[in-house]
Design an enzyme around this catalytic site. Structure first.
Site, PDB file in Angstrom:
ATOM      1  CD  GLN A 137      -6.721  -4.281   4.188  1.00 62.47           C
ATOM      2  OE1 GLN A 137      -7.708  -4.939   4.496  1.00 62.47           O
ATOM      3  NE2 GLN A 137      -6.823  -3.029   3.767  1.00 62.47           N
ATOM      4  CB  CYS A 150      -3.725   3.424  -1.547  1.00 67.93           C
ATOM      5  SG  CYS A 150      -4.931   4.689  -1.220  1.00 67.93           S
ATOM      6  CG  HIS A 160      -1.910   0.985   1.399  1.00 66.25           C
ATOM      7  ND1 HIS A 160      -1.645   2.289   1.758  1.00 66.25           N
ATOM      8  CD2 HIS A 160      -3.248   0.915   1.231  1.00 66.25           C
ATOM      9  CE1 HIS A 160      -2.791   2.966   1.812  1.00 66.25           C
ATOM     10  NE2 HIS A 160      -3.784   2.153   1.495  1.00 66.25           N
ATOM     11  CG  ASP A 211       0.611  -2.177   6.254  1.00 68.12           C
ATOM     12  OD1 ASP A 211      -0.303  -2.255   7.103  1.00 68.12           O
ATOM     13  OD2 ASP A 211       0.482  -1.580   5.162  1.00 68.12           O
ATOM     14  CE  LYS A 262      -7.229  -0.091   6.005  1.00 71.43           C
ATOM     15  NZ  LYS A 262      -8.079   0.485   4.953  1.00 71.43           N
TER      16      LYS A 262
END
Lengths: 326, 411
Positions: free
Chosen positions: B208, B369, B128, B205, B231
């Protein structure tokens, strides 16, 4: 189906667009790209006596953009090029719900965009390409030059000509004077009022032998400028400005490097020099990081000559900075 | 930990999310955009509401009762985050506005002072922008370079290439736990082992991952883990950076202000210990009260049942999309979460997304993104259906039927 935006007329133009494809002998062309979705529309034009004689559009884009490009072609073939800008403004106002559809032909089918703000840019994309194509035509002299124009293009250098004077003055003033300049770090708004330069001064530099105003342009227009002048074995660097809204991205470094390259490789100069207002420590530090050194030689500020601005303090003077070029 | 969770019941869980009961254009909403932001259960909405109605005060400054309650709510969220991430200590959790701020904190406080010209940062082709641009910015300032590990056409990281790229010039590696576009779950533990052997810190990261997977930073063996609350069924403007205690101790403050200091004098200021050193200013207290409720809610769900439901949704969605004429799927990794990117021949992603919206179906269209990944896939944009455990098989049927219908309109 409850889809007002995809009305029959829009879908017909999207499925079988009018004016699709490249045209014979284009005199103007430009591509507009939408950074949000990656869509691209390229518009080609052939102008004769100020009228749009032929129009073509190509590219990969959504149904809304393709239908808009198709209807736009129907509208502008045969039109006076000068009529396009007001027409574009009218279309933008119409789809924003701020105006009627007079003179917009079939484009009135985009009335539902008033309720789809996220899709308005799709319909405006071919208009942007058309606008860019026409703008290129007023500046560039060869077809090849403006055929390269793209909204997404990389910044490119060129040498300023007489019809760039107004744009250069506007850029320089915006980088140094008044509230607009406070968006960038090069502002002198707290030191000086009045002007930094004027059209006569810029025009003189463009016309002078051994002198050149270097322009850096990208899709957003004029991004930066700098004046370089050969003074014997050294070159002088000045009138350096980067659009204050787009500073802090390494643009200044690129311009300075290109100026040094020209001075050294094209003019055979062995040094670059400049004068900087001596109290501008952060600016001097920026040049020092790029290899310039302070000389301790000061020149008086031209107090009383309004061409250089109206000082807000009485202790301004210039210091000469030098960098050997090898 | 709640050992006596009820077996996962999709219909009951769905009823916990008030917004999912609404209609869009007179049709029941099908929300397939959870990778963009998730919907919130009533307990989260109520926790935020209750904070402002009953407990609102600033944290760590007021000695009065409300101040103590607000501080307890805020620090309670840190305890939940430490538990959910498997941190050794709550002091390893820095609360941030989200993943973007967490990664920028590492970029400016950890990487910027360390990087020298010629150094490299390794990322992957599926990142991302939040895990690309902060590194580019510190590279620009230091003369370091960004290096990119490739992915396969199926959307899986080429692990050997990633490991080979961990050369001595690499000072940090940064990788998505789960791809926001492809749904791919990266083998983070394996990457962390390889990085550790070479003494290279690994940042993960987790934006998600947290909504779908159990995360255990110690088992993963990474050095930094960034996540976002919105999220993961919590409020927007909440998130966290986990980092090993010894790493956080070495990091200078990034933002200055209140909350992050020990003593301020004009001659010089001493800073609080981590994690408060990195939490200048008044934080999103109500948001973190909501995030604490979201993490408790997740903890109360039967994790195995939830995972089985998501796997069955993914399988159903993938099979159904493959049967749509002209559909092209992007990312068919063996190990993935229920996120599917696709295109349909002859129909543009934006047109389909607008037309699906007219059917009450929310999917995302665009570049998500992830410009470099779009470039790799050779497409300007995709449609993305991203599901969460509150979605149902019936919704997938409605989505695919609507897709077939709107596709005809554009063909």
């Amino acid at each position: 189906m409850g889809s007002d935006l995809y009305a029959r007329r829009v879908l017909e133009h999207a499925r079988a667009p009018h004016h699709r494809g490249a045209i014979e002998g284009p005199t103007h062309a430009a591509e507009a790209a939408d950074a949000a979705c990656g869509d691209r529309v390229r518009v080609e034009l052939r102008l004769a006596d100020g009228r749009i004689e032929a129009y073509g559009h190509v590219g990969e884009a959504c149904a809304v953009a393709v239908a808009s490009a198709s209807m736009l072609g129907d509208l502008v073939v045969g039109a006076d090029a000068r009529a396009i800008a007001p027409l574009q403004a009218r279309f933008a106002a119409f789809i924003a719900g701020e105006g009627g559809s007079d003179g917009l032909g079939e484009l009135d089918a985009f009335e539902p965009l008033r309720r789809h703000p996220s899709r308005r840019q799709c319909a405006l994309l071919p208009w942007d390409a058309l606008h860019m194509a026409l703008a290129g035509g007023t500046h560039a002299t060869t077809v090849g030059e403006h055929l390269d124009m793209q909204m997404t293009r990389e910044p490119a250098f060129r040498t300023a000509a007489a019809d760039d004077v107004d744009a250069i003055v506007a850029l320089v003033e915006s980088a140094y004077r008044g509230d607009a300049s406070r968006a960038g770090w090069t502002t002198e708004a707290d030191m000086l009022d009045g002007q930094r330069t004027d059209p006569a001064g810029v025009a003189a530099l463009i016309g002078k032998p051994d002198s050149r105003i270097l322009l850096l342009e990208d899709a957003g227009g004029l991004l930066a400028c700098a004046h370089i002048e050969k003074q014997g074995g050294a070159a002088y660097f000045g009138m350096f400005a980067v659009d204050p809204r787009r500073q802090g991205r390494g643009t200044g470094r690129i311009v300075l490097a290109e100026a040094e390259r020209i001075a050294h490789a094209e003019w055979g100069c062995t040094a670059m020099q400049m004068t900087v207002i001596s109290i501008r420590d952060e600016l001097i530090a920026w040049y020092e990081r790029r290899g310039y050194r302070r000389t301790g030689e000061y020149l008086p500020f031209p107090y009383g000559d309004a061409r250089f601005g109206i000082p807000r303090r009485d202790d301004l003077r210039f210091e000469r900075l030098v960098k050997p070029l090898a | 930990m709640n050992a006596n969770r009820a077996p996962f019941d999709a219909a009951r869980v769905r009823a916990d999310f008030p917004l999912l009961a609404r209609t869009v254009r007179d049709k029941p909403l099908v929300y397939f955009d959870s990778a963009n932001t998730s919907q919130k259960p009533a307990v989260v909405i109520e926790a935020v509401d209750r904070h402002y109605r009953e407990h609102n005060a600033n944290v760590s400054r007021a000695v009065h009762r409300l101040g103590e309650e607000a501080t307890a709510a805020y620090e309670g969220a840190r305890d939940r985050l430490a538990r959910v991430l498997g941190a050794s200590s709550r002091d390893e959790v820095v609360m941030t506005s989200g993943t973007t701020q967490a990664i920028n904190l590492v970029a400016y406080s950890w990487a910027l002072p360390r990087l020298r010209p010629g150094d490299e940062i390794l990322v992957t082709a599926m990142e991302h922008h939040a895990n690309i641009v902060p590194w580019q910015l510190v590279c620009e300032r230091t003369g370091a370079k960004l290096k990119v590990a490739p992915i396969t056409p199926a959307g899986e990281l080429v692990v050997d290439a990633f490991v080979d790229a961990l050369t001595p010039s690499v000072k940090l590696a940064a990788v998505a736990h789960v791809s926001n576009v492809l749904g791919t779950i990266n083998p983070v533990a394996e990457l962390a082992r390889a990085a550790r052997r070479r003494g290279i810190p690994l940042l993960v990261d987790g934006s998600q991952a947290v909504p779908h997977l159990g995360v255990d930073v110690r088992a993963l063996g990474c050095d930094f883990y960034a996540m976002t609350g919105h999220k993961a069924f919590g409020p927007t403007g909440t998130g966290a950076l986990w980092a090993r205690r010894e790493i956080l101790r070495e990091m200078p403050p990034f933002f200055g202000g209140g909350e992050m200091i020990r003593e301020v004098r004009f001659e010089g200021t001493t800073y609080a210990d981590p994690p408060h050193r990195f939490e200048a200013g008044t934080p999103n207290i109500a948001g973190f009260a909501g995030l604490a409720a979201a993490l408790d809610y997740l903890d109360g769900l039967d994790a195995a049942g939830l995972a089985a439901h998501e796997a069955s949704l993914l399988d159903h969605l993938t099979r159904a999309l493959r049967e749509v004429p002209g559909a092209r799927l992007f990312g068919e990794a063996a190990n993935k979460v229920p996120v599917v990117s696709f295109l349909v021949d002859g129909a543009h992603a934006h047109d389909l997304a607008t037309l699906l919206d007219h059917e009450g179906i929310a999917v995302r269209s665009g570049h998500h993104c992830a410009h470099p990944l779009m470039h790799f896939l050779g497409v300007p944009a995709t449609l993305r259906a991203s599901l969460a455990f509150y979605n149902t098989h019936e919704e997938i049927e409605r989505f695919v039927a609507a897709l077939a219908k709107v596709r005809k309109l554009l063909a």
